[in-house]
Scaffold this motif. Sequence first.
Motif, PDB file in Angstrom:
ATOM      1  N   PHE A   1       0.864  -1.176   0.000  1.00 27.37           N
ATOM      2  CA  PHE A   1       0.000   0.000   0.000  1.00 27.37           C
ATOM      3  C   PHE A   1       0.905   1.231   0.000  1.00 27.37           C
ATOM      4  O   PHE A   1       2.118   1.122   0.178  1.00 27.37           O
ATOM      5  CB  PHE A   1      -0.924  -0.014   1.230  1.00 27.37           C
ATOM      6  CG  PHE A   1      -0.225   0.323   2.531  1.00 27.37           C
ATOM      7  CD1 PHE A   1      -0.411   1.547   3.135  1.00 27.37           C
ATOM      8  CD2 PHE A   1       0.640  -0.585   3.143  1.00 27.37           C
ATOM      9  CE1 PHE A   1       0.236   1.874   4.321  1.00 27.37           C
ATOM     10  CE2 PHE A   1       1.286  -0.274   4.329  1.00 27.37           C
ATOM     11  CZ  PHE A   1       1.083   0.962   4.917  1.00 27.37           C
TER      12      PHE A   1
ATOM     13  N   THR B   1      -4.661   0.550   4.226  1.00 26.39           N
ATOM     14  CA  THR B   1      -4.716   1.464   3.087  1.00 26.39           C
ATOM     15  C   THR B   1      -3.909   2.725   3.340  1.00 26.39           C
ATOM     16  O   THR B   1      -3.569   3.439   2.392  1.00 26.39           O
ATOM     17  CB  THR B   1      -6.158   1.886   2.762  1.00 26.39           C
ATOM     18  OG1 THR B   1      -6.723   2.571   3.893  1.00 26.39           O
ATOM     19  CG2 THR B   1      -7.021   0.682   2.427  1.00 26.39           C
TER      20      THR B   1
ATOM     21  N   ARG C   1      -8.332  -1.482   5.499  1.00 25.92           N
ATOM     22  CA  ARG C   1      -9.272  -1.586   4.385  1.00 25.92           C
ATOM     23  C   ARG C   1     -10.714  -1.625   4.859  1.00 25.92           C
ATOM     24  O   ARG C   1     -11.644  -1.416   4.084  1.00 25.92           O
ATOM     25  CB  ARG C   1      -8.973  -2.848   3.561  1.00 25.92           C
ATOM     26  CG  ARG C   1      -7.690  -2.784   2.765  1.00 25.92           C
ATOM     27  CD  ARG C   1      -7.537  -4.052   1.938  1.00 25.92           C
ATOM     28  NE  ARG C   1      -6.213  -4.183   1.389  1.00 25.92           N
ATOM     29  CZ  ARG C   1      -5.739  -5.278   0.818  1.00 25.92           C
ATOM     30  NH1 ARG C   1      -6.525  -6.363   0.728  1.00 25.92           N
ATOM     31  NH2 ARG C   1      -4.509  -5.322   0.335  1.00 25.92           N
TER      32      ARG C   1
ATOM     33  N   ASN D   1     -11.911   0.472   6.701  1.00 30.20           N
ATOM     34  CA  ASN D   1     -12.191   1.876   7.034  1.00 30.20           C
ATOM     35  C   ASN D   1     -12.201   2.105   8.545  1.00 30.20           C
ATOM     36  O   ASN D   1     -13.042   2.828   9.073  1.00 30.20           O
ATOM     37  CB  ASN D   1     -13.518   2.346   6.425  1.00 30.20           C
ATOM     38  CG  ASN D   1     -13.482   2.402   4.920  1.00 30.20           C
ATOM     39  OD1 ASN D   1     -12.420   2.288   4.314  1.00 30.20           O
ATOM     40  ND2 ASN D   1     -14.633   2.568   4.299  1.00 30.20           N
TER      41      ASN D   1
ATOM     42  N   GLU E   1     -13.217   5.903   2.938  1.00 34.26           N
ATOM     43  CA  GLU E   1     -11.840   5.442   2.833  1.00 34.26           C
ATOM     44  C   GLU E   1     -10.869   6.586   3.106  1.00 34.26           C
ATOM     45  O   GLU E   1     -11.233   7.765   3.043  1.00 34.26           O
ATOM     46  CB  GLU E   1     -11.564   4.921   1.415  1.00 34.26           C
ATOM     47  CG  GLU E   1     -12.340   3.707   0.998  1.00 34.26           C
ATOM     48  CD  GLU E   1     -12.031   3.323  -0.437  1.00 34.26           C
ATOM     49  OE1 GLU E   1     -12.583   3.989  -1.347  1.00 34.26           O
ATOM     50  OE2 GLU E   1     -11.221   2.400  -0.642  1.00 34.26           O
TER      51      GLU E   1
ATOM     52  N   PHE F   1      -6.463   7.447   2.245  1.00 28.46           N
ATOM     53  CA  PHE F   1      -5.193   7.001   1.681  1.00 28.46           C
ATOM     54  C   PHE F   1      -4.021   7.808   2.231  1.00 28.46           C
ATOM     55  O   PHE F   1      -2.886   7.623   1.822  1.00 28.46           O
ATOM     56  CB  PHE F   1      -5.244   7.115   0.150  1.00 28.46           C
ATOM     57  CG  PHE F   1      -6.464   6.466  -0.440  1.00 28.46           C
ATOM     58  CD1 PHE F   1      -6.583   5.089  -0.459  1.00 28.46           C
ATOM     59  CD2 PHE F   1      -7.510   7.229  -0.928  1.00 28.46           C
ATOM     60  CE1 PHE F   1      -7.716   4.476  -0.978  1.00 28.46           C
ATOM     61  CE2 PHE F   1      -8.650   6.633  -1.449  1.00 28.46           C
ATOM     62  CZ  PHE F   1      -8.756   5.251  -1.472  1.00 28.46           C
TER      63      PHE F   1
ATOM     64  N   ARG G   1      -5.932   7.896  -5.089  1.00 24.80           N
ATOM     65  CA  ARG G   1      -5.595   6.796  -4.181  1.00 24.80           C
ATOM     66  C   ARG G   1      -4.118   6.885  -3.822  1.00 24.80           C
ATOM     67  O   ARG G   1      -3.328   5.989  -4.124  1.00 24.80           O
ATOM     68  CB  ARG G   1      -5.899   5.444  -4.840  1.00 24.80           C
ATOM     69  CG  ARG G   1      -7.360   5.100  -4.943  1.00 24.80           C
ATOM     70  CD  ARG G   1      -7.561   3.722  -5.540  1.00 24.80           C
ATOM     71  NE  ARG G   1      -8.951   3.320  -5.503  1.00 24.80           N
ATOM     72  CZ  ARG G   1      -9.525   2.681  -4.487  1.00 24.80           C
ATOM     73  NH1 ARG G   1      -8.809   2.377  -3.426  1.00 24.80           N
ATOM     74  NH2 ARG G   1     -10.796   2.354  -4.532  1.00 24.80           N
TER      75      ARG G   1
END
Length: 380
Positions: free
Chosen positions: A60, A101, A116, A118, A137, A139, A183
């Motif tokens: 990630f 993430t 992932r 959240n 989400e 990043f 992302r």
Amino acid sequence: MNFKSIAVPAPVPRLAVLALVAALAACSGTPKPKPAELPPNVAVLGVNQAWSAKLPAVSFPLQTAVTGDTVTVASGDGTVLAVDARTGRELWRASAGAPLTAGVGSDGDLSAVVTRNNEVVVLQGGKVLWKERLQAETFTAPLVAGRRVFVQLADRSTVAFDGQSGRRLWLQERSAGESLVLRRPGVLQPVGDTLLAGVGARLVGMNPGNGASRWEVPVASPRGTNDVERLVDLTGPVSREGSSVCARAYYAAVGCVDTARGVLVWTQPAVGAEGVAGDESRVYGTESNGTLVAWNRANGARAWSSDRLRLRSLTAPLAVGNTLVIGEDTGTVHFLSKADGAPLNRLVPDGSAIAATPVQAANTVVVVTRNGGIFGYRPN
């Protein structure tokens, strides 16, 4: 522009459309030109490997956290590791309980990552202290500062939690303007008593006590005829020198903001995806075509550019002493001169791609690879 770097905080059909567009682009695109072979390495600057450590694979967009002599990193499976940069000694190792993430944010006591699922997960002393579900989400690595944990979400809202209990302190939501988001790590960091956040192409100075905006400065202006072309989110890392903070707007510009006054000092067109580094006199960045550029910090004039690494996929630079340190997806770490980008040395830690922008702690340059290798290097 890389479609795989774009997310849509919207219903599933929109996601499916974007996935189809990305697939079509991949099928119809021309092969990427290959870079020229690197010349033989002439080690003008001696660099020794001081230590190494190991994580599972980093799958990630990792942001390495540095607090004093401690470096905190994480792997894709949720493993979080704190290392003493002086010796490479493992201080603690823990699991967030799910793949990640975003991460890592740390103040040396509390460390935070996002899964992932959240969930923001906060660890202390190698143990999970608390977890809280997020509404979207993220990043960007959480920011841990002032005994609080701040999280920037993909819907461009920002939320603050009490660092010890996980109690939500405030949530600042943004009206839905841009429908796409990158992302990749954005901008979230403190400057004095102000919380800086990248919101689209704007650098926003917020009151950390309640999330209210104190000022907003556009680093770039969205252009184009569709949502993808108009996507110009700010990407990390940024360069801070006092009240001067310089940042990159994705594939659009590099600019510097006076955060004490909340005004834009300058902005220059720049085509790149990675953040920037800098010092008192200059700002350094890598463009999408592998060109390395230096801008004068005072006025944005181009100081120099180098195409020695042209067509190579590079990380953002680390500025340390008289040297720039840049990672490459081939697994090479380049040590270059700040004066003109001339090569000083290069190393290959374990052969896998460099997973994050190199960082410095305890006079050591720390590099993390996709295979989970953590390497500490020191100049002679």
